[in-house]
Design a protein around this motif. Sequence first.
Motif, mmCIF file in Angstrom:
data_model
loop_
_atom_site.group_PDB
_atom_site.id
_atom_site.type_symbol
_atom_site.label_atom_id
_atom_site.label_comp_id
_atom_site.label_asym_id
_atom_site.label_seq_id
_atom_site.Cartn_x
_atom_site.Cartn_y
_atom_site.Cartn_z
ATOM 1 N N TRP A 133 -14.952 -18.026 -35.419
ATOM 2 C CA TRP A 133 -15.232 -16.591 -35.497
ATOM 3 C C TRP A 133 -16.618 -16.296 -34.936
ATOM 4 N N PHE A 134 -17.614 -17.102 -35.304
ATOM 5 C CA PHE A 134 -18.969 -16.880 -34.807
ATOM 6 C C PHE A 134 -19.064 -17.153 -33.307
ATOM 7 N N MET A 135 -18.347 -18.152 -32.818
ATOM 8 C CA MET A 135 -18.351 -18.421 -31.377
ATOM 9 C C MET A 135 -17.828 -17.216 -30.598
ATOM 10 N N ASN A 136 -16.715 -16.652 -31.059
ATOM 11 C CA ASN A 136 -16.109 -15.515 -30.366
ATOM 12 C C ASN A 136 -16.973 -14.260 -30.481
ATOM 13 N N TRP A 137 -17.532 -14.030 -31.665
ATOM 14 C CA TRP A 137 -18.394 -12.866 -31.895
ATOM 15 C C TRP A 137 -19.660 -12.959 -31.058
ATOM 16 N N ARG A 138 -20.284 -14.142 -31.066
ATOM 17 C CA ARG A 138 -21.515 -14.335 -30.296
ATOM 18 C C ARG A 138 -21.257 -14.142 -28.805
ATOM 19 N N SER A 139 -20.104 -14.637 -28.335
ATOM 20 C CA SER A 139 -19.781 -14.517 -26.920
ATOM 21 C C SER A 139 -19.618 -13.064 -26.501
ATOM 22 N N ARG A 140 -19.001 -12.253 -27.353
ATOM 23 C CA ARG A 140 -18.832 -10.840 -27.032
ATOM 24 C C ARG A 140 -20.177 -10.120 -26.971
ATOM 25 N N LEU A 141 -21.073 -10.471 -27.881
ATOM 26 C CA LEU A 141 -22.372 -9.812 -27.909
ATOM 27 C C LEU A 141 -23.260 -10.248 -26.748
ATOM 28 N N SER A 142 -23.219 -11.526 -26.426
ATOM 29 C CA SER A 142 -24.145 -12.079 -25.438
ATOM 30 C C SER A 142 -23.609 -12.034 -24.007
ATOM 31 N N GLY A 143 -22.275 -11.970 -23.858
ATOM 32 C CA GLY A 143 -21.697 -12.061 -22.526
ATOM 33 C C GLY A 143 -21.721 -13.475 -21.979
ATOM 34 N N ILE A 144 -21.918 -14.454 -22.867
ATOM 35 C CA ILE A 144 -21.946 -15.861 -22.483
ATOM 36 C C ILE A 144 -20.688 -16.539 -23.015
ATOM 37 N N ALA A 145 -20.031 -17.331 -22.180
ATOM 38 C CA ALA A 145 -18.828 -18.056 -22.575
ATOM 39 C C ALA A 145 -19.107 -19.553 -22.554
ATOM 40 N N THR A 146 -18.368 -20.296 -23.375
ATOM 41 C CA THR A 146 -18.478 -21.747 -23.371
ATOM 42 C C THR A 146 -17.214 -22.342 -22.748
ATOM 43 N N GLY A 147 -17.321 -23.580 -22.321
ATOM 44 C CA GLY A 147 -16.179 -24.237 -21.712
ATOM 45 C C GLY A 147 -14.989 -24.348 -22.639
ATOM 46 N N ASP A 148 -15.251 -24.433 -23.949
ATOM 47 C CA ASP A 148 -14.160 -24.511 -24.922
ATOM 48 C C ASP A 148 -13.286 -23.263 -24.905
ATOM 49 N N GLN A 149 -13.804 -22.164 -24.390
ATOM 50 C CA GLN A 149 -13.075 -20.901 -24.394
ATOM 51 C C GLN A 149 -12.231 -20.685 -23.135
ATOM 52 N N GLY A 150 -12.225 -21.639 -22.239
ATOM 53 C CA GLY A 150 -11.401 -21.508 -21.041
ATOM 54 C C GLY A 150 -11.925 -20.431 -20.099
ATOM 55 N N ILE A 151 -12.976 -20.720 -19.381
ATOM 56 C CA ILE A 151 -13.575 -19.747 -18.462
ATOM 57 C C ILE A 151 -12.695 -19.581 -17.222
ATOM 58 N N PHE A 152 -12.432 -18.338 -16.852
ATOM 59 C CA PHE A 152 -11.693 -18.072 -15.611
ATOM 60 C C PHE A 152 -12.484 -17.087 -14.762
ATOM 61 N N VAL A 153 -12.346 -17.216 -13.437
ATOM 62 C CA VAL A 153 -13.213 -16.468 -12.526
ATOM 63 C C VAL A 153 -12.548 -16.360 -11.156
ATOM 64 N N ARG A 154 -12.861 -15.297 -10.462
ATOM 65 C CA ARG A 154 -12.432 -15.188 -9.065
ATOM 66 C C ARG A 154 -13.181 -16.232 -8.242
ATOM 67 N N GLU A 155 -12.473 -16.859 -7.334
ATOM 68 C CA GLU A 155 -13.101 -17.911 -6.527
ATOM 69 C C GLU A 155 -14.293 -17.382 -5.751
ATOM 70 N N THR A 156 -14.198 -16.167 -5.224
ATOM 71 C CA THR A 156 -15.299 -15.606 -4.447
ATOM 72 C C THR A 156 -16.567 -15.495 -5.284
ATOM 73 N N ALA A 157 -16.427 -15.061 -6.535
ATOM 74 C CA ALA A 157 -17.584 -14.939 -7.417
ATOM 75 C C ALA A 157 -18.145 -16.310 -7.773
ATOM 76 N N PHE A 158 -17.251 -17.272 -7.996
ATOM 77 C CA PHE A 158 -17.678 -18.632 -8.325
ATOM 78 C C PHE A 158 -18.517 -19.208 -7.190
ATOM 79 N N ILE A 159 -18.092 -18.988 -5.963
ATOM 80 C CA ILE A 159 -18.827 -19.491 -4.806
ATOM 81 C C ILE A 159 -20.158 -18.761 -4.659
ATOM 82 N N GLU A 160 -20.153 -17.451 -4.875
ATOM 83 C CA GLU A 160 -21.368 -16.649 -4.705
ATOM 84 C C GLU A 160 -22.486 -17.094 -5.634
#
Length: 232
Positions: A133-160
């Motif tokens: 619960w704290f991991m999910n709450w903290r992530s929403r407030l901070s805009g920071i994700a951890t690898g445990d949460q399954g990060i997904f991204v557009r390839e163009t942004a990842f490269i940029e």
Amino acid sequence: MSLSDSDVVLSVIIPVLNEAVGLPALLAVLAEQAAQCQDTVEVIFVDGGSSDASTVLIAASAFRLISGPRGRAKQMNLGASQAAGSYLLFLHADTQLPERAFERVINTLERGLWGRFDVRIRGDAQMFKVIAWFMNWRSRLSGIATGDQGIFVRETAFIEVGGFPDQPLMEDIALSSALREREAPICLRNKVETSGRRWQERGIWRTILLMWHLRYLYWRGVPAEQLASRYE
């Protein structure tokens, strides 16, 4: 899985190092979900030098296996460099996906730059519910994700943003920080399930305090290389 580059929309990249115990369950879930998406999803495992049966299990599946230097950031960057999809999902080998995860990621990235799932921790300890619960709450407030949460991204942004920085720890925090400068993450409430093994082996409170301390030091500018030795 044999796909032409033009078919692939989403590339799922999974770094592996001695994960044979949990791989059969992961492979079964991936096969089921990939079948639902026909030819729009590819799964790439990147092995960092496993000494157990990990590579044997993956090679017997329908998924792609490549080998590279050890290091989660290095492995994920290598997988991304060989991905055919315009969308990328980075998944830890001890993490299980919710139903229709691939479809949800594709739909989300059609309207946003990047995001992550909520997480639950697999295990018997009641404290795991509080931690998640704290991991999910903290992530929403901070805009920071951890690898445990399954990060997904557009390839163009990842490269940029230069992909994952070549560091032994906090590579997910660094990537999130760079992506957050462009756009806040989309936080899906569907939950991936990650293993609680490291908390149970090291002690729940000891692990919590250690990770808080390491994140604080990283925020203060201590190099990830120094923090990695403390984590190990």
